[in-house]
Scaffold this motif. Structure first.
Motif, mmCIF file in Angstrom:
data_model
loop_
_atom_site.group_PDB
_atom_site.id
_atom_site.type_symbol
_atom_site.label_atom_id
_atom_site.label_comp_id
_atom_site.label_asym_id
_atom_site.label_seq_id
_atom_site.Cartn_x
_atom_site.Cartn_y
_atom_site.Cartn_z
ATOM 1 N N ARG A 117 0.808 -1.224 0.000
ATOM 2 C CA ARG A 117 0.000 0.000 0.000
ATOM 3 C C ARG A 117 0.844 1.278 0.000
ATOM 4 N NH1 ARG A 117 -5.444 0.795 2.253
ATOM 5 N NH2 ARG A 117 -5.643 2.773 3.347
ATOM 6 N N THR A 121 1.345 4.102 -3.138
ATOM 7 C CA THR A 121 1.098 5.542 -3.006
ATOM 8 C C THR A 121 2.349 6.337 -3.341
ATOM 9 O OG1 THR A 121 -0.580 5.149 -1.303
ATOM 10 C CG2 THR A 121 0.360 7.362 -1.416
ATOM 11 N N THR A 149 -9.959 -4.173 3.707
ATOM 12 C CA THR A 149 -8.667 -3.533 3.947
ATOM 13 C C THR A 149 -7.485 -4.458 3.658
ATOM 14 O OG1 THR A 149 -8.762 -4.194 6.276
ATOM 15 C CG2 THR A 149 -9.607 -1.997 5.710
ATOM 16 N N ASP A 157 -4.768 3.071 -1.125
ATOM 17 C CA ASP A 157 -5.085 4.060 -0.102
ATOM 18 C C ASP A 157 -5.790 5.215 -0.810
ATOM 19 O OD1 ASP A 157 -5.106 6.117 1.788
ATOM 20 O OD2 ASP A 157 -3.232 5.426 2.702
#
Length: 326
Positions: A117, A121, A149, A157
């Motif tokens: 994650r 990003t 999740t 995210d």
């Protein structure tokens, strides 16, 4: 040209086919995302054979931007290799875009997990640093109506990606999937819940593009595995050839076709397979189901609509598309 942002992915064909597919949309698109960017095994940029300056020039002459999508084709190892080389990869993307008159990049790395994650990003952040505005950096994200999740859904995210990306394209399809029970590919409530999740995560509506499917899935009665993909255009052709009934499910706001192929029928090829005699249930998209989903763009004041993928739709869609999307 629409005032509302409207894009589609190009994945099946070559330059002449792509130009033909775009021209059938009657000026309803302002961006196309062709399959020009893939990954080498070590995670660096690979340019596909489809990449063609002739196509880019033709689109620009039509006032359409060209934003290739970067895909790992669901290969987790390849996706993780790309994220491990994200600084180099971001630079390669930025340089190629600048040198080839492209208008940005759409990131479509799928099937990495929540463990990736932060790296995901950071990759988008680095792309935004390297690719100057007004060129686009956008991200295709998994629809997440259930708020998962972990696993694939956990790799996105939403809130942080939206800080760096021009928009998030919610891939609001595959509610039903290959190997799963029969049902709609993109039921209305399921799609709406996916929008709710993005808004709840703090993504501004003007940074949400709703992705809709130009395909369906079929299940053969008595066959162990179903949910094989089929283009909307091909479904309409098969119904015309074999007859059958189409019922519009009012809850899912999706059509379901029931069709029987008899033993003596002409074979029905679908995406490299031949449908053998038997009864088929096909959930797909038609103009009514697409119009219903486009109304969600208006209801939530979203940036626009994206679609996977151009050429799979019934061309009659484009006659009223401008009116529906507005």
């Amino acid at each position: 040209m629409n005032d509302v942002f409207s894009m589609s992915y190009l994945s099946f064909g070559n330059t002449s086919k792509y130009i033909e597919q775009v021209d059938k949309t009657k000026g309803n698109l302002n961006m196309v995302a062709p399959n020009y960017f893939e990954l080498k095994p070590q995670g660096t940029l690979k340019i596909t054979s489809q990449c063609d300056p002739v196509f880019i020039r033709h689109m620009h002459e039509r006032g359409i931007t060209v934003v290739p999508f970067l895909s790992n084709h669901w290969d987790r190892g390849l996706g993780r290799a790309a994220l491990a080389e994200r600084t180099l990869l971001a630079g390669q993307c930025a340089d190629f875009i600048a040198m080839n008159d492209l208008d940005g990049v759409n990131i479509d790395l799928e099937n990495v997990t929540d463990a990736d994650r932060e790296a995901y990003t950071d990759f988008v952040r680095q792309l935004r640093e390297r690719i100057p505005a007004p060129k686009e950096v956008s991200v295709a994200v998994a629809a997440n109506p259930n708020g998962w999740t972990k696993g694939w859904h956990g790799s996105y995210d939403y809130a942080e990606l939206a800080k760096y990306a021009d928009y998030l394209l919610i891939m609001a399809y595959d509610e039903s999937y290959t190997g799963g029970p029969e049902g709609p590919v993109a039921g209305y409530r399921w799609v709406e819940r996916a929008i709710h999740y993005a808004l709840m995560k703090g993504v501004p509506p003007e940074k949400i593009v709703l992705g809709i499917p130009f395909y369906g899935r079929y299940w053969k009665i008595g066959q162990a595995v179903g949910g094989i993909g089929i283009s909307n255009k091909r479904v309409d052709e098969l119904i015309g050839q074999y007859g059958g009934t189409v019922i519009f499910d009012d809850t899912a706001k999706s059509p379901r076709a029931v069709m029987t192929i008899s033993g003596g029928s002409i074979p029905a090829p679908v995406a490299g397979k031949v449908l053998t005699p038997g009864t088929y249930h096909i959930w797909y998209e038609n103009n009514d189901s697409i119009r219903a989903k486009l109304s969600l763009r208006r209801q939530y004041n979203l940036k626009g609509i994206g679609s996977w993928s151009l050429g799979q739709e019934n061309p009659s869609l484009w006659q009223s598309y401008r009116f529906w999307i507005q």
